[in-house]
Design an enzyme around this catalytic site. Structure first.
Site: not given
Ligand code: NBG
Length: 826
Positions: A369, A560, A566
């Site tokens: 992720h 967010k 970000k």
């Molecule tokens: C997060 C990302 C996001 C993504 C989400 C779900 C973690 C480690 N990663 O961009 O930063 O949408 O995971 O996949 O929290």
């Protein structure tokens, strides 16, 4: 269960779905569970009675589901995740049970305020952000698609902190989600497993006279199961979310007690029970925390032991364990599972290394992720050796076999072998959990097309070259049930009219909206739907912050987690620029805008917290400047969580998705906004790329550098100061901040923020500034052409079908898990 009296009996008090049965059940539960008469009941009593009324109706579906899956011996997905950010259950379950309308009538009849009842629910905040929310969307889709699945995680006593804003700063308050009881969970006191920690390993000769290693832990704790039913949307399948809570094995240890060390014994109990005490915030600078590793191992071990138990109900041995289960590792947090399954198979069930490895490698799949280096988990060998000595041995052995193979394949390529190794040798030796997960899994996936490409070409390049077929992309998705059907009543009505009541099950049918994109009479419906949502959010803003905003202004929203990558500060810089321009030229013709921010900063992340203070501070000045005449309003909504997010997405005109290209793996808020008719201003990052391709480039405001541009810029030696020197508007914007006007003359307050931008700018905020400001000008003029704006907004919704989490889950089922639906009916 007596099928005749309960199932299919619409009037049954505990299961019936008739209006009368629902009302009776509510009153019964108020009396028999909350011990209240209606006239003395509190709003919370009413919430509990309503929750139990709904839960009862889920239970028979849940039990029937378990029975059906068991009888069919269905292949089961186990989603192993340290986080599940579920959001409030009550309204969601009403919708999934398809009784929302009836309950509204029942509430009227009983003179109840349904909104006030919903308001009572404290959400289980068992996650930090996108990753945990994604797990929750996936549970919803798995149940809806009738896939046998279990979510496994941790029942944190304290979830993510509650955020309050004091003097413009974030202040953390502990999350007390369990204080008033949790009606959605059922404790299984007899379903407990022991989990060891610490101690040492010793060699012994087994019955075939083979030398083996065994683990003698120093501390053993119990994991107790708490189960929550997850009902699919308008189906009877009700899956299981099983969260583990840690308990001491005994209330005290007699040995220590007899030695007079009563407090020592109690201390052990405290240590044991601390394991599931609190969710770790992500984005903390140093996450090498022992307790965190304990948590990971704790829930993984309980979950695997539970899966083995389930398997052995049918089978004499574990030979086919990997046929029965596909276990998804949600990021590396559960990656220690690879070593734990090996240990269980070898040490407990007597498997040979070779067979154990075959089973293990065919059980797990791993989702990555993030590419942020600081978020790629590693654990020091020293810590692992202290906490999980047997697992460390196993990891060494896995690595040994793997590297032997690789040395044959790449003789003399030492650099490559060092990169592939599960153990990092630079400095303090550490275990790279992503490498362990990749070696120990049959599939690895990224969460958006761009992210997967970057995985294959950067952090996982060497692995991709060995196993190209192991790598997949599964673009994230979000559940349209919670984020449209439930959160956006106006849009739901429109969609039901045009696409039929089943639209939320088959999101591609939103395409029917295309026909109305140029229909001006439809535009007025669309606009009034948006306006209603904005009026609703305006009330919330007023209540939460005291700020009055105009629902007719453009709502420009960024919600967010607060993180430099970000780039909330890029958004804020643009606001300061607009302010400066308006001060110079008060008659400047701009579309009045309300900028809304929301999100939590990790408690130890100084810069993120300063960004919050910066946003609230520019708001305090600009919102109260009479010269601005309400052309700009800045709002920071406190305590952004799933519950508070729900009314936000429907109210947005513009969604801010402005991360530095290459940093946001996917993003999922971007999808929620667009599905609710917001237009996106965004970089070519994460899922933005795919959203733009789907909705049409002409219906998306793109700006900024691409991943390749970023690479080039950094290679050429990026100097943010040069950007400032060459850009008068930017330089004036920075001067204005430095003047102290947003900090009551305090010249030091925002120094660290400005200095970080001007002297380092790790996320290239200044490099993208000009492009962003120009793109925002396009947004401004586009908003003035209402008809065109409506058209773009309609087309965004019409073309978002791909981003339903149902599509993501179908992709996982087909390409990775190879599982089929098992429909359940009462
Ligand atoms: C997060 C990302 C996001 C993504 C989400 C779900 C973690 C480690 N990663 O961009 O930063 O949408 O995971 O996949 O929290």
């Amino acid at each position: 269960m007596n099928d005749d009296t309960r199932v299919n009996n619409d009037e049954h008090t505990r299961t019936g779905l008739s209006l009368e049965a629902l009302k009776r059940a509510f009153l019964d539960n108020l009396f028999y569970i909350q011990a209240r008469f209606p006239d003395v009941a509190t709003e919370h009593d009413r919430y509990m009675a309503a929750a139990y009324t709904v839960r009862e109706r889920m239970l028979e579906r849940w039990i029937k589901t378990a029975k059906t899956y068991k009888e069919n011996e269905a292949r089961t997905v186990c989603y192993l995740s340290a986080e599940f950010l579920l959001g409030p259950h009550l309204n969601n379950n009403l919708i999934n049970l398809d009784i929302a309308d009836k309950v509204e009538v029942a509430a009227k009849d009983l003179d109840l305020d349904l909104e006030a009842i919903f308001e009572q629910e404290v959400e289980p905040g068992l996650g930090n952000g996108g990753l945990g929310r994604l797990a929750a969307c996936y549970l919803d889709s798995l149940a809806t698609l009738q896939i046998p699945a279990i979510g496994y995680g941790i029942r944190y006593e304290f979830g993510i902190f509650d955020q309050v804003i004091e003097h413009g700063w974030q202040v953390e308050k502990s999350d007390l989600w369990l204080r008033n009881g949790n009606p959605w969970e059922i404790i299984r006191p007899k379903l407990r497993f022991s989990v060891g920690f610490g101690g040492h390993t010793e060699l012994f000769a087994d019955k075939h006279n083979q030398t083996r290693s065994r683990w003698v832990p120093e501390l053993v704790v119990n994991g107790v199961a708490y189960d929550t039913p997850i009902l699919g949307y308008q189906v009877d399948n009700t899956n299981l979310l099983r969260l583990w809570s840690a308990e001491a094995t005994a209330s005290f240890d007699f040995d220590s007690f007899n030695k007079g060390d009563y407090y020592g014994a109690i201390n052990e109990k405290v240590i044991a029970e601390n394991i599931s005490k609190v969710l770790y915030p992500n984005d903390e600078p140093e996450a090498g925390k022992e307790l965190r590793l304990r948590q990971q191992y704790f829930f993984v071990s309980c979950s695997l032991q539970d899966m083995i138990r389930l398997h052995l109900r049918h089978k004499a041995n574990l030979d086919n364990f990997h046929h029965k289960f596909a276990a998804q590792l949600n990021d590396t947090h559960p990656a220690i599972a690879v070593a734990e399954l090996m240990r269980l198979l070898i040490d407990i069930y007597g498997y040979s290394w070779k067979s154990a490895w075959h089973i293990t490698r065919n059980t797990f799949a791993y989702t990555n992720h993030t590419l942020l280096p600081e978020a790629l988990e590693t654990w020091s060998v020293k810590l692992l050796n202290k906490l999980l000595p047997r697992h460390l041995e196993i990891i060494y052995e896995i690595n040994g076999h793997f590297l032997d193979e690789m040395r044959t394949r790449y003789p003399f390529d030492h650099a490559r072998i060092a990169r592939l190794s599960i153990i990092a040798e630079e400095g303090e030796r550490r275990v790279r959990m992503a490498n362990l997960a990749t070696v120990g899994s049959f599939a690895v996936n990224g969460v958006a097309a761009l992210h997967t490409e970057l995985l294959k070409t950067t952090v996982m390049k060497d692995f991709y070259e060995i196993w190209p077929d192991k790598f997949h992309n599964v673009t994230n998705g979000v559940t349209p049930r919670r984020f449209v059907r439930m959160s956006n009543t106006g849009l739901n009505e429109i969609l039901c009219d045009l696409a039929g009541p089943d639209w939320a099950k088959n999101l591609s049918c939103l395409e029917v909206l295309e026909k109305y994109a140029d229909d001006t009479s439809f535009h007025s419906h669309w606009q009034s739907m948006k306006l209603t949502a904005k009026q609703r959010l305006s009330k919330i803003i007023k209540k939460q912050t005291g700020i009055s905003v105009d629902p007719n202004s453009m709502f420009d929203i960024q919600v967010k987690r607060i993180h430099e990558y970000k780039r909330q500060h890029l958004n804020a810089l643009h606001i300061v620029t607009l302010y400066h321009q308006l001060k110079k030229n008060p008659e400047m013709d701009i579309s009045p805008r309300t900028f809304v921010f929301g999100g939590k900063a990790a408690p130890g992340y100084f810069m993120a917290k300063l960004i919050i203070k910066f946003i609230t501070s520019i708001g305090a000045v600009i919102n109260n400047d009479p010269q601005i005449k309400d052309k700009l309003k800045i709002v920071f909504l406190p305590d952004f969580n799933v519950k508070h997010a729900q009314p936000i997405y429907p109210a947005a005109d513009i969604s801010e998705q402005i991360s530095l290209a290459g940093k946001e793996a996917s993003g999922t808020g971007n999808m929620k906004f667009s599905m609710n008719g917001a237009l996106t201003i965004g970089t070519l990052d994460g899922a933005n790329v795919e959203i733009r391709d789907e909705v049409g480039h002409e219906n998306f405001f793109v700006f900024g550098m691409t991943v390749d541009d970023v690479k080039r810029k950094l290679n050429d030696g990026y100097r943010p100061q040069d950007v400032v020197d060459q850009n008068a508007t930017l330089s004036e914007t920075i001067d204005l901040i430095n003047s102290g006007i947003f900090s009551h003359g305090d010249l030091k307050l925002f120094r660290p923020l400005v200095d970080s931008l001007v002297y380092q700018d790790p996320y290239l905020v200044l490099a993208d500034y000009q492009s962003y400001v120009e793109c925002q000008q396009q947004v401004d003029s586009a908003y003035k052409d209402t008809e065109h704006w409506n058209r773009m907004s309609i087309l965004n919704v019409a073309r978002m079908g791909k981003f339903s989490s149902d599509r993501s889950i179908r992709d996982y089922c087909k390409n990775i898990w190879k599982v089929e639906p098992t429909p359940v009916s009462l």
